[in-house]
Design a protein around this motif. Structure first.
Motif, PDB file in Angstrom:
ATOM      1  N   UNK A  89       5.850   1.480  -1.246  1.00 54.73           N
ATOM      2  CA  UNK A  89       5.268   0.516  -2.179  1.00 54.73           C
ATOM      3  C   UNK A  89       6.345  -0.455  -2.668  1.00 54.73           C
ATOM      4  N   UNK A  90       7.483   0.110  -3.088  1.00 55.26           N
ATOM      5  CA  UNK A  90       8.573  -0.709  -3.623  1.00 55.26           C
ATOM      6  C   UNK A  90       9.152  -1.638  -2.556  1.00 55.26           C
ATOM      7  N   UNK A  91       9.295  -1.112  -1.327  1.00 55.73           N
ATOM      8  CA  UNK A  91       9.821  -1.916  -0.225  1.00 55.73           C
ATOM      9  C   UNK A  91       8.880  -3.093   0.060  1.00 55.73           C
ATOM     10  N   UNK A  94       8.293  -4.958  -3.934  1.00 53.14           N
ATOM     11  CA  UNK A  94       9.438  -5.287  -4.772  1.00 53.14           C
ATOM     12  C   UNK A  94       9.599  -4.479  -6.041  1.00 53.14           C
ATOM     13  N   UNK A  95       8.569  -3.720  -6.421  1.00 53.99           N
ATOM     14  CA  UNK A  95       8.633  -2.897  -7.628  1.00 53.99           C
ATOM     15  C   UNK A  95       7.900  -1.596  -7.366  1.00 53.99           C
ATOM     16  N   UNK A  96       8.277  -0.532  -8.068  1.00 47.82           N
ATOM     17  CA  UNK A  96       7.505   0.707  -7.929  1.00 47.82           C
ATOM     18  C   UNK A  96       6.112   0.521  -8.562  1.00 47.82           C
ATOM     19  N   UNK A  97       5.153   1.364  -8.200  1.00 49.55           N
ATOM     20  CA  UNK A  97       3.773   1.181  -8.688  1.00 49.55           C
ATOM     21  C   UNK A  97       3.656   1.053 -10.214  1.00 49.55           C
ATOM     22  N   UNK A  98       4.364   1.889 -10.951  1.00 46.20           N
ATOM     23  CA  UNK A  98       4.250   1.851 -12.417  1.00 46.20           C
ATOM     24  C   UNK A  98       4.669   0.508 -12.980  1.00 46.20           C
ATOM     25  N   UNK A  99       5.755  -0.074 -12.451  1.00 47.46           N
ATOM     26  CA  UNK A  99       6.233  -1.386 -12.932  1.00 47.46           C
ATOM     27  C   UNK A  99       5.350  -2.506 -12.409  1.00 47.46           C
TER      28      UNK A  99
END
Length: 102
Positions: A89-91, A94-99
């Motif tokens: 998700x982050x890749x 650009x951000x992890x799911x929570x952010x």
């Protein structure tokens, strides 16, 4: 879209945790692996791996936005670990799911 590709897209949308390989899916719709790979690129402009990841991101965003936990979404998509899902998700976004949804 091409009928065989639509069948695969529907199967993966119905069960996003389906981890069949390109070869297994090609066999399922009576195509060679290379023919299916070319068809996916021709129809979507993406490799099969990127196309499946896009599908996973769409499902993940929909589920997360409707209140599902990261753990639940990770499991629904068939990830071996929550960490693996968060990394993908982050890749991609650009951000992890929570952010991302915060």
């Amino acid at each position: 879209a091409e009928l065989r590709l639509r069948r695969i897209a529907e199967a993966l949308a119905d069960d996003p945790a389906d981890r069949r390989t390109l070869a297994e899916l090609a066999n399922h719709v009576a195509l060679s692996e290379s023919s299916l790979a070319r068809l996916v690129v021709k129809e979507t402009g993406l490799t099969f791996g990127r196309w499946r990841r896009q599908l996973h991101l769409i499902v993940a965003l929909r589920e997360l936005a409707s209140g599902a936990s990261v753990q639940q979404v990770s499991g629904d998509l068939g990830y071996e670990s929550v960490t693996a899902f968060i990394t993908m998700f982050k890749k991609a976004l650009g951000k992890p799911p929570a952010k991302y949804l915060g």
